[in-house]
Scaffold this motif. Sequence first.
Motif, short mmCIF file in Angstrom:
data_model
loop_
_atom_site.label_atom_id
_atom_site.label_comp_id
_atom_site.label_asym_id
_atom_site.label_seq_id
_atom_site.Cartn_x
_atom_site.Cartn_y
_atom_site.Cartn_z
N SER A 17 -26.01 -25.26 -36.14
CA SER A 17 -27.29 -25.65 -36.74
C SER A 17 -27.32 -27.11 -37.18
N SER A 18 -26.29 -27.86 -36.80
CA SER A 18 -26.19 -29.25 -37.23
C SER A 18 -26.40 -30.20 -36.06
N THR A 19 -26.52 -31.48 -36.40
CA THR A 19 -26.60 -32.52 -35.38
C THR A 19 -25.25 -33.21 -35.28
N LEU A 20 -25.06 -33.92 -34.20
CA LEU A 20 -23.82 -34.66 -33.97
C LEU A 20 -24.20 -35.99 -33.36
N ALA A 21 -23.61 -37.08 -33.81
CA ALA A 21 -23.97 -38.39 -33.28
C ALA A 21 -22.76 -39.32 -33.24
N LEU A 22 -22.70 -40.13 -32.19
CA LEU A 22 -21.78 -41.25 -32.13
C LEU A 22 -22.62 -42.48 -32.41
N LYS A 23 -22.23 -43.26 -33.41
CA LYS A 23 -23.05 -44.38 -33.86
C LYS A 23 -22.35 -45.71 -33.66
N GLN A 24 -23.18 -46.75 -33.50
CA GLN A 24 -22.71 -48.12 -33.58
C GLN A 24 -23.57 -48.75 -34.66
N GLY A 25 -22.96 -49.03 -35.80
CA GLY A 25 -23.76 -49.45 -36.95
C GLY A 25 -24.63 -48.27 -37.36
N SER A 26 -25.92 -48.49 -37.49
CA SER A 26 -26.83 -47.40 -37.87
C SER A 26 -27.52 -46.79 -36.64
#
Length: 187
Positions: free
Chosen positions: A37-46
């Motif tokens: 039920s969650s999100t997942l993200a790979l970020k660069q800065g914001s």
Amino acid sequence: SQAFDVQQNSASRIKVDTAGALTLTSGAGVSIASAASSTLALKQGSTDILSWDANGATTLSSPTGQALSVTSTSSAGDGGDVTVSGGTTTATSSRSGGDLSLHSGGAPGTSANGAIIVDSATGTGTAGAITVRQGSAAGGDRLVVSTGGALTASSASGQDITLTSGNGITMATAASQAFDVQQNSAS
């Protein structure tokens, strides 16, 4: 070497902070997961570079003004194929598959949108063919540019090909070549 800090906060989250590079190495594989039920993200800065929402929809983005490229390269041998597909359904599904859209721009009315270019000869090798297909290769090719540059446009059996222009249509061939218009295989 750079120092790093690993913390587990009250929400049972683990946070890794480092001023230098962070490398994950494994002899078997690296897995990063989130609850269904969650999100997942790979970020660069914001900026979310690669993200998944709670339903599994995936978004690949680049920071503002930066190119987004999907490539498959090889230093030896053939490069791998890159396939971008619209959503698919299972063989037993009665639902439609997802569309695949290429969009350029989204610029406001006073600005120009970017071009869409399909190029099968960006390297120094022989050009590849470009094919727009509807259905199977057996009779489904609608627009083909051969490796030599010949252009073929074909409609499905019983369907029209319509050319529309706001300023006339010109059909030309080299002066030494024949120009035929056929109906029912007769010139």
